[in-house]
Write an enzyme that holds these catalytic residues in place. Structure first.
Site, mmCIF file in Angstrom:
data_model
loop_
_atom_site.group_PDB
_atom_site.id
_atom_site.type_symbol
_atom_site.label_atom_id
_atom_site.label_comp_id
_atom_site.label_asym_id
_atom_site.label_seq_id
_atom_site.Cartn_x
_atom_site.Cartn_y
_atom_site.Cartn_z
ATOM 1 N N ASP A 20 0.840 -1.197 0.000
ATOM 2 C CA ASP A 20 0.000 0.000 0.000
ATOM 3 C C ASP A 20 0.870 1.241 0.000
ATOM 4 O OD1 ASP A 20 -2.075 1.972 0.483
ATOM 5 O OD2 ASP A 20 -3.273 0.365 1.355
ATOM 6 N N SER A 131 -14.359 -3.675 -12.835
ATOM 7 C CA SER A 131 -15.593 -3.047 -12.369
ATOM 8 C C SER A 131 -16.660 -3.258 -13.434
ATOM 9 C CB SER A 131 -15.387 -1.538 -12.150
ATOM 10 O OG SER A 131 -16.620 -0.857 -12.017
ATOM 11 N N TYR A 144 -12.340 6.260 -15.776
ATOM 12 C CA TYR A 144 -12.472 5.084 -14.913
ATOM 13 C C TYR A 144 -12.826 3.840 -15.720
ATOM 14 C CZ TYR A 144 -13.982 2.211 -10.951
ATOM 15 O OH TYR A 144 -14.121 1.197 -10.027
ATOM 16 N N THR A 179 -18.075 -0.034 0.385
ATOM 17 C CA THR A 179 -16.735 0.341 0.830
ATOM 18 C C THR A 179 -16.810 1.702 1.527
ATOM 19 O OG1 THR A 179 -16.258 1.447 -1.261
ATOM 20 C CG2 THR A 179 -15.731 -0.914 -1.121
#
Length: 238
Positions: A20, A131, A144, A179
């Site tokens: 991360d 996605s 995106y 989320t």
């Protein structure tokens, strides 16, 4: 989704390394699951290579790679201020698509020398995250959707390339997942989004992403697949 998957894998006895950019956030999850947190900028090849090397030195060679890093983005290609700045489009592609490719290629290179295991002679499995926007991108999602569409498109050729080494590649394409991003919107907006999902009529849980990742890991015949996790949702233009 990444945190939920890390927790599930840990419960199954997997040694987990969390990569991360925000190492502090990763360390909180790592401490919870007795894993390790490694600083990693997925857009830089040297950073990913160093992270893979560090994880190997502490946990041994990895046979599972799950890419969840990404950013969301919403802006029309052209609005009242003019065209979207190209750097804005480029940043989304760089993190979501190039970053996933970067980690995937580095992980595959580390898996290739490993001894095959099991009846299927497998060396490893890679799971990327796309996605439903890759298929039904909404207005304002050109950047995106392009980034996630790229992940969908590279799944099969990557699986074909790595097949000779016994490495599988699959992609999960989530729909609306509960989320932290959704924590910022009103209860009314959440209810409206949930109503769009045919069944179950709610947002998906991160744990359900983790369950699917585990099922992909456990089933050696799942290879080169893009699997939607969306409750039969098909996004409308806006």
């Amino acid at each position: 989704m990444g945190a939920a998957t890390a927790r599930l894998l840990s419960r199954q006895g997997v040694k987990v390394a969390l990569f991360d950019l925000n190492k502090d956030a990763a360390e909180k999850i790592a401490a919870e699951i007795q894993g390790i947190a490694v600083y990693c900028d997925v857009t830089r090849q040297d950073s990913v290579a160093a992270a893979v090397t560090e994880a190997q030195s502490r946990h041994g060679a990895a046979r599972i790679c799950i890419n969840c890093a990404g950013i969301v983005h919403g802006r029309r290609m052209v609005n009242q201020q003019g065209p979207m700045p190209l750097d804005e489009f480029r940043k989304v592609i760089e993190i979501n698509l190039v970053g996933s490719y970067n980690v995937m290629s580095q992980a595959a290179a580390a898996m290739m020398p490993l001894s095959p295991i099991g009846d299927s002679e497998e060396r490893g499995v890679i799971i990327n995250t796309a996605s439903v926007a890759a298929f039904e991108g909404q207005i304002g999602q050109t950047a995106y959707s392009a980034s996630k569409g790229g992940i969908v498109s590279l799944t099969l050729p990557a699986a074909r390339e790595l097949a000779q080494f016994g490495i599988r590649v699959n992609t999960i394409s989530p729909g609306l997942v509960d989320t932290p991003m959704f924590a910022k919107i009103s209860p009314e907006a959440r209810a409206s989004l949930a109503a769009m999902v045919p069944f179950p009529k709610r947002l998906a849980k991160p744990e359900e992403y983790a369950m699917l990742a585990m099922q992909i890991i456990e089933n050696p015949m799942l290879n080169g697949e893009v699997i939607r996790l969306d409750g039969a949702l098909r996004m409308q233009p806006k």
